[in-house]
Design a protein around this motif. Structure first.
Motif, short mmCIF file in Angstrom:
data_model
loop_
_atom_site.label_atom_id
_atom_site.label_comp_id
_atom_site.label_asym_id
_atom_site.label_seq_id
_atom_site.Cartn_x
_atom_site.Cartn_y
_atom_site.Cartn_z
N GLY A 454 0.70 -1.15 0.57
CA GLY A 454 0.43 -0.18 -0.03
C GLY A 454 0.94 1.34 -0.11
N TYR A 455 2.56 1.08 0.32
CA TYR A 455 2.82 2.28 -0.27
C TYR A 455 2.93 2.63 -1.39
CZ TYR A 455 4.88 1.91 4.23
OH TYR A 455 5.57 1.44 5.55
N ASN A 456 2.70 1.88 -2.66
CA ASN A 456 3.29 2.35 -3.78
C ASN A 456 1.98 2.18 -4.89
OD1 ASN A 456 5.51 3.37 -3.64
ND2 ASN A 456 5.95 1.25 -3.36
N GLN A 457 0.74 1.46 -3.81
CA GLN A 457 -0.46 0.79 -5.29
C GLN A 457 -1.98 0.34 -4.18
OE1 GLN A 457 1.57 -3.04 -6.15
NE2 GLN A 457 0.31 -3.08 -7.46
N LEU A 458 -3.04 1.23 -5.30
CA LEU A 458 -4.23 1.61 -3.57
C LEU A 458 -5.22 0.52 -4.07
CD1 LEU A 458 -4.22 5.48 -3.01
CD2 LEU A 458 -3.32 3.86 -1.25
N THR A 459 -4.84 0.23 -5.44
CA THR A 459 -5.69 -0.94 -5.97
C THR A 459 -4.92 -2.28 -6.37
OG1 THR A 459 -6.94 1.19 -6.69
CG2 THR A 459 -7.78 -1.26 -7.68
N VAL A 460 -5.57 -3.41 -5.89
CA VAL A 460 -4.40 -4.56 -6.30
C VAL A 460 -5.11 -5.66 -6.66
CG1 VAL A 460 -2.61 -3.53 -5.15
CG2 VAL A 460 -3.97 -5.18 -3.47
N ARG A 461 -4.93 -6.89 -6.97
CA ARG A 461 -5.89 -8.33 -7.58
C ARG A 461 -5.00 -8.87 -5.79
NH1 ARG A 461 -10.38 -8.68 -9.90
NH2 ARG A 461 -10.05 -10.99 -9.76
N ALA A 462 -5.75 -9.82 -5.30
CA ALA A 462 -4.90 -9.96 -4.17
C ALA A 462 -6.23 -11.75 -3.90
CB ALA A 462 -5.29 -10.16 -3.08
N LYS A 463 -5.62 -12.19 -3.08
CA LYS A 463 -6.70 -13.72 -2.53
C LYS A 463 -6.76 -13.44 -1.49
CE LYS A 463 -5.90 -18.84 -3.46
NZ LYS A 463 -4.84 -20.05 -3.91
N ILE A 464 -8.49 -13.74 -1.22
CA ILE A 464 -8.41 -14.58 0.24
C ILE A 464 -8.12 -15.37 1.08
CG2 ILE A 464 -10.83 -14.21 1.88
CD1 ILE A 464 -12.20 -13.11 -0.40
N SER A 465 -7.25 -15.43 1.80
CA SER A 465 -6.90 -16.58 2.56
C SER A 465 -7.64 -17.02 3.87
CB SER A 465 -5.32 -16.03 2.97
OG SER A 465 -4.16 -15.35 1.52
N LYS A 466 -8.04 -15.87 4.41
CA LYS A 466 -8.99 -16.66 5.27
C LYS A 466 -9.69 -15.33 5.52
CE LYS A 466 -8.74 -18.30 10.24
NZ LYS A 466 -7.37 -18.87 11.11
N ILE A 467 -11.06 -15.96 5.86
CA ILE A 467 -11.99 -15.01 6.28
C ILE A 467 -12.78 -15.83 8.30
CG2 ILE A 467 -15.11 -14.56 6.29
CD1 ILE A 467 -14.55 -15.16 3.50
N SER A 468 -13.05 -14.45 8.73
CA SER A 468 -13.87 -15.29 10.06
C SER A 468 -15.39 -13.93 10.06
CB SER A 468 -12.96 -14.55 11.00
OG SER A 468 -13.48 -14.40 12.88
N ARG A 469 -16.32 -14.53 10.70
CA ARG A 469 -17.49 -14.10 10.56
C ARG A 469 -18.34 -13.60 12.34
NH1 ARG A 469 -19.98 -14.32 5.58
NH2 ARG A 469 -18.77 -16.03 4.22
N GLY A 470 -19.18 -12.67 12.31
CA GLY A 470 -19.65 -12.97 14.24
C GLY A 470 -19.40 -13.73 14.51
N ASN A 471 -21.25 -13.50 15.22
CA ASN A 471 -21.78 -14.89 15.88
C ASN A 471 -22.80 -15.10 15.64
OD1 ASN A 471 -20.10 -13.82 18.55
ND2 ASN A 471 -22.22 -12.61 19.05
#
Length: 871
Positions: A454-471
């Motif tokens: 994020g120092y040089n890019q504000l939009t990137v392609r990425a992969k979701i590694s983990k999701i945690s949900r609420g109650n």
């Protein structure tokens, strides 16, 4: 062997055994809310033991400065310390019990050359493994003591964390020193044995409920108190007789004109002052300032306790600064922060000690009176409410009240005192962090990495590694997302996290904030606004650009602000906290005096001048920490840095250079404008500036200009002339008010003259009961005062209509009060006629009523009341 030699010998011994030497961390624990202060060498390696971060090496060693509050009340004897240096070696899942025991034995017997027959060891009650390792090196079984959890199980540093059984090495001063009992051993409270090294076998993690679970890998945490081992090596019975304390002790004796070793009470006071002076110097050097909360309260407590014992030695003037100066000179070659902050330490101590001495005598006298009164009442304690009153009114510490109570055989109600201050402290607490509502927690494996781009890019392609949900599980819209790479900045170093959105093939998440886990990895907190997202999804991570730029402007401006403060106020200025958001910036710093308007103008001009110059802002990554600091880069007092750091420089040569991981503009001109909106004190020696930049500054300036134009229009002048025109109008209004007051006074005099003629003699007493034209209560009181002065000895009751309701005042001169007349009783009965009530002092009282038509009837009963003696 001196303490310096022992410290160096220890670190080199473990360096030879492939241990990485890590510098002492601050007394303010970094990123650990469970701890008030750094209490052990293990504190800075705790994240490695818990698997929350990757250690720079699996073998570590340090000499860590520590502070424990549990022993404050015991300081003054020959054993206890609050501040101390802890020598320690650590294994992060590497070696375990055998190596720890073998190397411990080798160091104390071969490097320190302590005679083996002077040593005892202890092991946990059922730790047969440790027992056998000691036997492997031929340590006599009869000098191995098995002890229970109280003595040989090391609990967590804080209210939770790593823990485990331990084995301790004790030095035996000899039977002639001990209690003489047959069972005398290392667990005995007599002076025969001194624990010199504690080898802790970290096997468990204990939660806040006391439940223990096995750590991923067992670890080693050892601690050897430098002060204790120095006393052993120097052949003295007490740490206060060893080289670390001798120059401090000598300075106190010189200031007090006393000799150590001649009087037990004098020795006790000298030890208190000497011990606390070390803690005072080190706490201030690490950024703690006196206050009534948290760490600041610990500092204030030991500072006032030391000052109190100085008074007991007969030292009348402030003196602690001189003693702390000796601490700085003695220790600065090991801890350079003492030298850097020497003047700051001296100034803070001077201010705090002067403040305390200003109320000390009054506090002592009142505490002694309270103690004497408790004895008269047959109590064996001073109540918590009384202790609180001394603390709240005179700043008199509860511990000093307890000391005074103890000299008279009394105790203090500590529980009651704590209850009394609980509510007051709760009000004072305020969060200094941005809160993100509905945060969902995430647990990540230690070796999992998130690539921040994020120092040089504000939009990137990425992969979701983990999701945690609420109650609510899969139905919950509030989630936490971890990406393999991210442009989102996570909250750190005073800068709040980014916001934006994550868009996947089947849904969209609105990101409301980004935090970091203990290993510094970004956790994206948000809410699903469309469809759904899943682990493994290829997504687009998009930062809110305008908001990020606002934050960057404010962050770079804080660097320029610190440079300006050091330029205008002096190099003693140090950052003590900051908050960088999109709307504003807040900067806390050390400075002892209020900042003048002229100084604020200079600071603001300095920053804006740098902005106008459009100076390049450059980033230098992976700079060796030592090189960066020696090159002049400023490091934060409570931040923990790695071996390599990021340096933000403004200009070449730099007008500002700071270690910083935050986001910044490319050149100062992008900031646009810098406006200071407030400057205030937030504690002893601590100031705060709040400011706006960019769009926020422009918006404020626009509002102020519109307000000025409106004022100019109202006073019918140009904007340039408006301030002078307003000033002239205020002066004219003030003159008119004075003329009006003079006219009112003349009118009152005329009223008084007419009323004096209505005074009557009732049984030898001058009585005046009269109604005056509609008036205000203040005018009515002034008429009453003028009549009293004119009549000399009299009872005066006046009535009027004030705001549509009856109002009365009664005045009785002192000579008639002596005869039993009371203004409060009289006016109460008069007002009662009109359906009202009132009261007051014997000489003057006032009342109100309901039925203004009955004012004359009410005044008519005054003469009868006087005849009845005012009853």
């Amino acid at each position: 062997m001196t303490s310096d030699q022992i410290r160096e010998l220890f670190l080199r011994f473990f360096e030879e055994r492939q241990h990485k030497i890590i510098p002492s961390s601050s007394l303010i624990p970094h990123g650990d809310p469970t701890m008030l202060l750094t209490t052990a060498g293990m504190v800075q390696v705790k994240p490695y033991f818990l698997g929350l971060a990757v250690a720079p090496s699996s073998r570590l060693a340090s000499c860590q400065k520590c502070f424990r509050t549990t022993d404050i009340d015991s300081v003054g004897d020959t054993k206890h310390l609050t501040f101390f240096e802890m020598l320690g070696n650590f294994s992060v899942g590497d070696y375990f019990k055998r190596e720890a025991i073998t190397w411990g034995w080798e160091f104390v017997t071969q490097r320190l050359k302590i005679a083996p027959d002077k040593l005892w060891v202890t092991v946990f009650l059922d730790d047969d493994e440790a027992f056998e390792y000691w036997r492997e090196i031929d340590f006599p079984a009869e000098r191995i003591a098995r002890l229970g959890e109280r003595d040989n199980f090391w609990g967590p540093a804080g209210d939770s964390g790593p823990c485990g059984p331990c084995s301790e090495i004790h030095y035996d001063f000899g039977e002639e020193i001990g209690c003489g009992r047959p069972e005398c051993g290392p667990a005995c409270d007599c002076s025969r044995f001194s624990e010199v090294w504690n080898l802790v076998f970290m096997e468990y993690n204990q939660d806040r409920d006391g439940q223990r679970t096995k750590l991923p890998k067992p670890n080693i945490d050892t601690g050897m108190g430098l002060e204790r081992i120095s006393a052993v090596m120097q052949g003295v019975a007490s740490v206060y007789d060893a080289d670390l304390f001798l120059p401090i002790r000598g300075e106190i004796c010189s200031l007090a004109g006393k000799e150590y070793g001649k009087d037990s009470s004098v020795d006790h006071a000298i030890r208190v002052i000497g011990e606390h002076s070390r803690g005072i110097a080190f706490l201030i050097a690490d950024g703690v300032l006196p206050s009534n909360e948290g760490r600041g309260y610990v500092l204030r407590r030991i500072l006032r306790r030391a000052s109190f014992f100085g008074r007991r030695l007969g030292i009348e003037d402030i003196f602690l600064g001189k003693v702390c100066g000796v601490v700085v000179r003695k220790m600065k070659h090991v801890y350079p922060e003492l030298a850097t902050n020497a003047n700051h330490i001296a100034e803070i101590v001077k201010i705090e000690e002067e403040k305390f001495l200003g109320t000390l005598d009054a506090g002592i006298n009142l505490a002694e009176k309270i103690a004497e009164e408790s004895i008269k009442q047959g109590r064996d304690f001073i109540s918590g409410e009384e202790v609180f009153r001394l603390w709240d009114t005179y700043g008199f510490p509860a511990e000093l009240t307890a000391d005074i109570a103890g000299t008279k055989g009394l105790k203090v109600d500590v529980h009651g005192f704590e209850n009394a201050i609980g509510k007051q402290r709760e009000k004072a607490r305020a969060s200094h962090k941005f809160a993100i509502n509905h945060v969902v927690s995430v647990s990540l494996e230690p070796k999992f990495e998130v690539d921040f781009v994020g120092y040089n890019q504000l939009t990137v392609r990425a992969k979701i590694s983990k999701i945690s949900r609420g109650n609510a599980g899969s139905k919950d819209k509030k989630i936490a997302v971890v990406l393999d790479r991210t442009p989102f900045y996570g909250e750190m170093g005073g800068q709040i996290g980014d916001t934006g959105k994550i868009i996947g093939p089947g849904g969209e998440v609105r990101i409301i904030g980004v935090t970091r886990d203990p290993a510094g990895r970004a956790i994206h907190h948000g809410e699903i606004v469309k469809g759904s997202v899943s682990e493994g999804d290829e997504v687009e991570a998009i930062v809110d650009i305008d908001r990020r730029l606002d934050i960057a402007r404010n962050h770079t401006a804080t660097h320029l602000l610190q440079a300006a403060l050091r330029q205008v106020l002096g190099d003693h200025v140090q950052q003590r906290g900051s908050l960088v958001g999109p709307e504003r910036l807040r900067f806390d710093f050390s400075h002892l005096a209020a900042i003048s308007r002229q100084q604020l103008d200079e600071i603001q001009y300095f920053v804006n001048d740098l902005i106008l110059q459009n100076i390049p802002v450059t980033c230098c990554d992976n700079v060796p920490y030592k090189q960066a600091v020696e090159g002049g880069a400023i490091a934060l007092f409570d931040e923990k840095y790695g071996d390599k750091v990021r340096v933000i420089e403004v200009g070449q040569p730099p007008v500002s250079a700071e270690l910083c991981g935050g986001t910044h503009v490319k050149a100062t001109g992008e900031i646009g404008l810098f406006l200071i909106v407030s400057e205030s004190s937030i504690g002893s020696g601590l100031r705060r500036i709040e400011a706006l930049t960019g769009r926020g500054a422009y918006s404020l300036l626009e509002k102020r200009l519109l307000a000025l134009e409106e004022i100019a229009s109202q006073v019918r002048s140009s904007t340039e002339e408006a301030p002078r025109k307003v000033e002239a109008l205020i002066a004219e209004l003030s003159a008119e008010r004075k003329r009006l007051v003079a006219l009112e006074r003349n009118l009152l005099q005329n009223v008084v003259e007419s009323l004096v003629k209505k005074a009557e003699n009732v049984d030898g007493i001058t009585v005046l009961a009269a109604k005056v034209p509609d008036s205000t209560l203040s005018s009515l009181r002034e008429i009453g005062d003028l009549l009293r002065d004119r009549l000399g000895s009299a009872i005066i009751v006046l009535g009027t209509v004030c705001d549509g309701r009856p109002a009365f005042i009664a005045t009785v001169t002192h000579d008639l009060v002596g005869k039993g007349f009371h203004a409060g009783n009289i006016v109460k009965q008069v007002a009662g006629v009109t359906g009202g009530d009132g009261g007051g002092k014997a000489t003057m009282a006032q009342a109100g009523g309901r039925d203004k038509g009955k004012i004359d009837e009410a005044l008519g009963i005054v003469k009868d009341l006087v005849k009845k003696g005012g009853q």
